[in-house]
Design an enzyme around this catalytic site. Structure first.
Site, PDB file in Angstrom:
ATOM      1  CE  LYS A 159      -0.707   0.058   4.869  1.00  0.00           C
ATOM      2  NZ  LYS A 159       0.152   1.450   5.113  1.00  0.00           N
ATOM      3  CB  THR A 160       4.103   2.369   1.665  1.00  0.00           C
ATOM      4  OG1 THR A 160       3.452   1.794   2.801  1.00  0.00           O
ATOM      5  CG2 THR A 160       4.739   3.516   1.983  1.00  0.00           C
ATOM      6  CG  ASP A 206      -0.921   4.871   4.871  1.00  0.00           C
ATOM      7  OD1 ASP A 206      -1.532   3.799   4.804  1.00  0.00           O
ATOM      8  OD2 ASP A 206       0.341   4.639   5.269  1.00  0.00           O
ATOM      9  CD  GLU A 207      -1.513   1.620   8.709  1.00  0.00           C
ATOM     10  OE1 GLU A 207      -2.428   1.056   8.651  1.00  0.00           O
ATOM     11  OE2 GLU A 207      -0.333   1.158   8.634  1.00  0.00           O
ATOM     12  CD  GLN A 217      -2.722  -5.085   8.799  1.00  0.00           C
ATOM     13  OE1 GLN A 217      -1.747  -4.571   9.380  1.00  0.00           O
ATOM     14  NE2 GLN A 217      -2.890  -4.944   7.445  1.00  0.00           N
ATOM     15  NE  ARG A 219       2.408  -7.521  11.244  1.00  0.00           N
ATOM     16  CZ  ARG A 219       1.945  -6.665  10.027  1.00  0.00           C
ATOM     17  NH1 ARG A 219       2.617  -5.810   9.665  1.00  0.00           N
ATOM     18  NH2 ARG A 219       0.642  -7.011   9.649  1.00  0.00           N
TER      19      ARG A 219
END
Length: 720
Positions: free
Chosen positions: A33-34, A223-224, A254, A601
């Protein structure tokens, strides 16, 4: 343009070129996504010709903002200003530096952190001649936080001249908070809550200021987005109202910060807040093996409040995740360290490739001991090593005072809690100690009746230490520490401070000493213990770059490691029992998301570990329900976990979580037309079995409402 889209998958490319309107991107863990965000930003600049000063890109941490800027500058050229790639608070500072003068504050206002807040409170406590135990900092700061939950107080702070009373209720808390706000005003200081609140007041009172910022920001991307609070959501909604270009990226699975105000509904129900919404899914995971991804997918599907998506990957197949069950914490820790040694040897991995994650910080202690024993370098992220924590150092200093009476330990604890032995009295002691070749403690004993030590706690401290020295041969080290913390008032001081985490760490230290005594025998003496424990305090390993990383799952969000161990996967720890008691089903979903974040992770190998025994409160330990929620064929089990314990665990979990699909409730089916005494008529869109609610879309409303299935006044509308 080709350069910007090169190397991106189809969904990422769609995200990059979708620039107009309200766009929601559901981006799963490890889906790049980044990269999509930074390439989209560059696309708007390079291909649309829009100046960066017209683009706001919001991230949740300064670290993420820095990384985003780094990537964007590589794509658009380093000379362009990317100042509007910022956190919410960073953006608010930009607004206030330009426009706060309208609220009669200078542009060079100062930003207060928690330590600054505590300094202001200390001044107030001294002025009001209050002791720490009269009103604790934490409780007052919590109350200030509640006050700043809305913007009403800002009106009082921006009045010119002396501030009037904020709170007419003349209780002590109200007086402290009034003084606190006045001191803030006097130094023109704004804390993190104020930054958002002042911007809202500015926008509400000065329409031209809001319009200026709306005009300036043609494109907004966040973002997020799943971590947005109601205030943060309102801010981007206001700013995007004019041009209607809001692009949000996030993963409802998340959302792990609900306890501090994040609300996943803003991304889950995005289309209900904005008309004509486009949704793009980034489902391809670039991080993990198919085996790790399958386990994560299976776990998170137990959540109800989410946007359904199954992550997939083109990565090659790897090994199954492993669930290890140990007979106690020591066995669990030894197994983890042994497996780390095997990874290092067999995979030729580096220490930095390995992460150990846990739900609560105190769980690091038993792992740390084994890592040190095996001479494996480690670094704790987002906190101190267990034995470097202030309260642990304080506790051990009490034991050292009993054993050695050394000057370092004396200086550390003589005024904790406060005994009125400050800098001047310490200087007096030091000069006497040097002249007469005494320790500081012996000097205090000698001069305790001196005029300088009248009205201090010198005598009570000496009496406590001398009594403990007499007791040391009669009781165990763990009992000695307990008595020391009680007799000196240290435990009471920590309780009054209200920091539960510090108390948990002290409990864990006592627990570890009891384990030592059981291993080494009850006759372990004090010097022997202190010598052994010095291994954990004297050896600073934090400078080593190549080290195993230890951190909480919250800290690990956004990071990735080839090898991940999630330790302490015990019921009541993960999911956390306090969270479940406070927020019930809502908390259970968040705890499951936390477990999902931990699992995702991992890139190559994943290990979930837990052990038998008893928790600090004496409760028997059971494996976490999250292990049982995943099909057995998705992981390999190591360690003897007998069927009787599994059944017992499942019964315990069922009993500790009542209300989950109890007796079937007779009610209305999905699609039924119903009538509410206040909201009128509507249609049942969905039924939430977990929360036992209908989701009803009432005819006159813009969004559905959750209505309890037990609400007797909700009646079915009979067909005409």
């Amino acid at each position: 343009m080709e350069e910007l889209l090169n190397g991106l998958n189809e969904s990422q490319q769609e995200a990059v070129v979708s620039t107009e309107g309200y766009i929601r991107v559901i981006a799963g863990a490890g889906s790049g996504k980044t990269r999509a965000l930074s390439h989209r930003y560059a696309f708007i600049v390079n291909e649309l010709g829009v100046d960066p000063s017209n683009i706001l890109s919001v991230t949740f941490t300064n670290k993420a903002a820095h990384e985003m800027k780094r990537r964007v500058k590589k794509l658009i050229g380093g000379e362009q200003d990317t100042g509007f790639i910022a956190t919410y608070h960073g953006f608010c500072v930009r607004v206030l530096r330009e426009d706060i003068h309208r609220l009669f504050y200078p542009k060079n206002f100062i930003i207060l952190d928690v330590e600054d807040q505590k300094i202001l409170l200390r001044e107030i406590f001294e002025e009001m001649e209050l002791k720490m135990n009269d009103k604790t900092f934490k409780r007052i700061l919590d109350k200030i936080g509640i006050l700043k939950g809305n913007t009403h107080y800002v009106q009082q702070m921006i009045l010119r001249g002396e501030m009037p009373n904020i709170d007419d209720a003349g209780d002590l808390d109200g007086q402290i908070i009034q003084r606190y706000l006045k001191k803030q005003k006097r130094v023109y200081g704004l804390d993190f809550d104020d930054l958002l609140n002042f911007v809202f007041v500015l926008f509400d009172q000065y329409g031209e200021v809001l319009e200026k910022w709306q005009d300036r920001l043609f494109y907004i991307q966040v973002d997020e987005f799943q971590d947005s609070s109601s205030k943060q959501f309102e801010l981007v909604k206001k700013l995007s109202d004019k041009h209607g270009n809001l692009f949000v990226v996030g993963d409802p699975d998340q959302t792990i910060y609900e306890w501090r105000g994040a609300d996943p509904k803003y991304i889950v129900e995005f289309e209900q807040f904005f008309g004509d919404t486009q949704t793009i899914f980034l489902k391809q995971n670039y991080r993990s093996t198919p085996e790790i991804l399958s386990l994560g997918n299976a776990l998170i599907q137990h959540n109800y409040f989410r946007v359904d998506k199954d992550m997939n990957t083109a990565n090659p197949s790897g090994v199954k995740a492993i669930h290890y069950h140990g007979k106690d914490e020591v066995e669990e820790a030894k197994w983890v360290v042994h497996r780390i040694q095997k990874i290092l040897e067999d995979q030729k991995a580096e220490l930095r490739d390995i992460a150990i994650l846990y739900r609560a910080k105190y769980l690091s202690r038993f792992i740390e001991q084994e890592l040190i024993h095996a001479n494996i370098e480690y670094t704790i992220f987002g906190g101190f090593k267990f034995f470097d924590r202030m309260e642990i150092k304080d506790a051990l200093a009490h034991l050292r005072m009993i054993a050695f009476g050394d000057d370092l330990s004396f200086s550390r604890i003589i005024n904790v809690p406060k005994r009125q032995i400050g800098k001047k009295r310490m200087a007096f002691l030091r000069s006497r100690a040097e002249e007469e070749n005494l320790t500081l403690y012996d000097a205090l004993k000698k001069y305790s009746t001196h005029d300088r030590f009248k009205r201090t706690g010198a005598d009570s401290f000496i009496q406590a230490i001398e009594r403990l020295r007499k007791r040391r041969s009669e009781i165990s080290v763990s009992e000695l520490l307990q008595e020391a913390l009680q007799l000196t008032g240290y435990e009471a001081y920590r309780r009054e401070d209200g920091d539960q985490e510090r108390l948990d760490h002290l409990t864990e230290l006592l627990h570890s000493i009891v384990q030592y005594e059981q291993t080494l025998g009850e006759d372990m003496d004090l010097e022997e213990y202190l010598q052994m424990i010095s291994l954990y305090t004297d050896d600073d390993r934090d400078d080593q770059v190549d080290s195993v990383k230890l951190m909480t799952i919250h800290t690990a969000k956004g990071l990735e490691f080839p090898y991940v161990f999630v330790v302490g996967m015990t019921e009541s720890v993960l999911p956390n029992v306090r969270a479940l008691r406070a927020r019930k089903e809502r908390a259970l979903e968040e705890e499951r998301r936390l477990a999902y974040v931990a699992v995702t992770r991992a890139e190559r190998e994943l290990y979930l570990t837990e052990s038998e025994g008893f928790q600090n409160g004496g409760q028997k330990k059971y494996p976490s329900r999250f292990i049982f929620e995943v099909e057995d064929d998705l992981y390999e089990r190591i360690g003897e976990l007998d069927d009787a314990l599994i059944e017992e665990a499942k019964e315990y979990i069922k009993a500790s979580h009542p209300g989950q699909k109890e007796a079937e409730i007779e009610g209305y089916a999905k699609g039924t037309r119903v009538k509410h005494p206040v909201f009128g008529e509507g249609t049942i869109e969905d039924i939430d079995e977990n929360k036992n609610t209908y989701r009803v879309f009432f005819d006159g409303m813009k969004a559905p409402r959750p209505i309890s299935r037990n609400f007797k006044k909700l009646e079915k509308v009979e067909d005409a």
